[in-house]
Structures are given as C-alpha cells and as structure tokens.
Motif scaffolding. Structure first.
Motif, PDB file in Angstrom:
ATOM      1  N   ASN A  21      34.144  22.566  31.780  1.00  0.00           N
ATOM      2  CA  ASN A  21      32.996  22.218  32.425  1.00  0.00           C
ATOM      3  C   ASN A  21      32.295  23.625  32.964  1.00  0.00           C
ATOM      4  O   ASN A  21      31.522  23.557  33.633  1.00  0.00           O
ATOM      5  N   ALA A  22      33.072  24.674  32.732  1.00  0.00           N
ATOM      6  CA  ALA A  22      32.548  25.884  33.515  1.00  0.00           C
ATOM      7  C   ALA A  22      31.070  26.269  32.752  1.00  0.00           C
ATOM      8  O   ALA A  22      31.160  26.446  31.598  1.00  0.00           O
ATOM      9  N   LEU A  40      38.650  30.606  24.161  1.00  0.00           N
ATOM     10  CA  LEU A  40      37.166  30.780  24.712  1.00  0.00           C
ATOM     11  C   LEU A  40      36.481  30.199  24.145  1.00  0.00           C
ATOM     12  O   LEU A  40      35.328  29.364  24.763  1.00  0.00           O
ATOM     13  N   GLU A  41      36.520  29.689  22.814  1.00  0.00           N
ATOM     14  CA  GLU A  41      35.290  28.907  22.068  1.00  0.00           C
ATOM     15  C   GLU A  41      35.215  27.790  22.606  1.00  0.00           C
ATOM     16  O   GLU A  41      34.189  26.967  22.269  1.00  0.00           O
ATOM     17  N   LYS A  42      36.262  27.013  23.272  1.00  0.00           N
ATOM     18  CA  LYS A  42      36.111  25.884  23.966  1.00  0.00           C
ATOM     19  C   LYS A  42      35.085  25.405  24.999  1.00  0.00           C
ATOM     20  O   LYS A  42      34.813  24.501  25.458  1.00  0.00           O
ATOM     21  N   LEU A  46      29.420  27.322  28.843  1.00  0.00           N
ATOM     22  CA  LEU A  46      29.525  28.594  29.304  1.00  0.00           C
ATOM     23  C   LEU A  46      28.031  29.233  29.098  1.00  0.00           C
ATOM     24  O   LEU A  46      27.557  29.362  28.092  1.00  0.00           O
ATOM     25  N   GLU A  47      27.316  29.799  30.397  1.00  0.00           N
ATOM     26  CA  GLU A  47      26.072  30.403  30.315  1.00  0.00           C
ATOM     27  C   GLU A  47      26.100  31.725  30.871  1.00  0.00           C
ATOM     28  O   GLU A  47      25.361  32.612  30.371  1.00  0.00           O
ATOM     29  N   THR A  48      27.204  32.281  31.588  1.00  0.00           N
ATOM     30  CA  THR A  48      27.443  33.543  32.313  1.00  0.00           C
ATOM     31  C   THR A  48      28.786  33.638  32.125  1.00  0.00           C
ATOM     32  O   THR A  48      29.691  32.933  32.480  1.00  0.00           O
ATOM     33  N   MET A  70      25.262  30.225  25.990  1.00  0.00           N
ATOM     34  CA  MET A  70      25.473  31.660  26.639  1.00  0.00           C
ATOM     35  C   MET A  70      23.937  32.178  27.040  1.00  0.00           C
ATOM     36  O   MET A  70      23.245  32.750  25.861  1.00  0.00           O
ATOM     37  N   LYS A  71      23.802  33.007  28.132  1.00  0.00           N
ATOM     38  CA  LYS A  71      22.829  33.469  28.592  1.00  0.00           C
ATOM     39  C   LYS A  71      22.930  34.916  28.932  1.00  0.00           C
ATOM     40  O   LYS A  71      22.282  35.972  28.673  1.00  0.00           O
TER      41      LYS A  71
END
Length: 157
Positions: A21-22, A40-42, A46-48, A70-71
C-alpha cells in the motif's frame, strides 16, 4: 515510509514486496548494499521511490517498469552498472528521474522522450552513457531540468 539518513546496513530485504500500500518510500542516505530485489515490482501503488546515496550495486531491474504510478524515481549516487532498463519506458507518469553518479553504460532507450512527455527533471550526469542524445527528447515539453553532463555522448546536439 521515510527511513532516509540513518545507518541502516545490509541488503534491501525481499519483504519490501509486502508493503503493497506504500505510495512513498525513501531509503536514501543509508549504507544499503547489494541489488534492488525483484519483489519491488509488487509495490504497484508506489509514486515516489528513493534509494539515493547508498552503496547499491548490480543492474537496475527491468521489472521496475511494473511500477506504473511512479512519478519520482531517484537511484543516484550508487554503484549501479549496465544499461538503463527498457522497462523505464513503461513509466509514462514519471516526472522526475535521477540516476546520476552511477556507472551506467549504453545509450538512452529508444523513444525515451516520446514515452516521458510529462517529465520535469532528468538527471543522468556522471555515468558512462554513450551514443547520440535522442532527437525525441524535444517531445518532453514539460522538461525544466536536463543534466546529461559527464557522460560519453557524441554526435551533434
């Protein structure tokens, strides 16, 4: 989750894939070693994500392209080798990409500018990137900062 600027040592645990949920994860400024775990692909929310200023090695995994939200991605000041993964082309929401001061080689992926039209900042300085600077970077209409210094690019500007 902000665990930056501590004295964490060792590798990034594979259990990182359990934090699904991060949307924000900062592990910068520690003493982390080893490679980025495949788990990590899970972290699809993640945006940052920042791993800046550690001692990470190996290649940047192509499955990083699974992080479609991801931003901001900061992998600078590590010891990554190899090419820029083609999976980065899947991160079309990416606004800030920082991978300076590694040992990355090869060329920028084809269509990089077309795939990242909304990018605001691209910092790839102090690597060993080669070839021509892609013409399609001009499609990055929102780009405010571009740092490709201290590489081995050639050809015309």
């Amino acid at each position: 989750m902000d665990l930056s600027n501590n004295n964490f040592m060792g590798t990034i645990p594979t259990e990182i894939g359990l934090v699904t949920n991060a949307s924000y994860m900062n592990l910068a400024g520690n003493n982390l070693r080893g490679s980025i775990p495949a788990e990590l692909e899970k972290l699809t929310k993640l945006e940052t994500f920042s791993l800046e200023s550690n001692e990470l090695t190996g290649t940047i995994p192509s499955n990083i392209g699974a992080l479609l939200k991801m931003k901001q991605l900061d992998l600078g000041h590590n010891e990554f080798v190899g090419t820029i993964p083609t999976g980065l082309s899947d991160l079309t929401n990416l606004e800030v990409l920082t991978m300076q001061q590694n040992s990355l080689t090869g060329t920028l992926p084809k269509r990089f500018g077309l795939d990242h039209k909304d990018m605001i900042s691209l910092n790839l300085n102090d690597n060993a990137l080669t070839g021509r600077i892609p013409y399609d970077l001009h499609f990055m209409q929102s780009l405010q900062t571009l740092d490709l210094s201290y590489n081995k690019f050639s050809g015309s500007i």
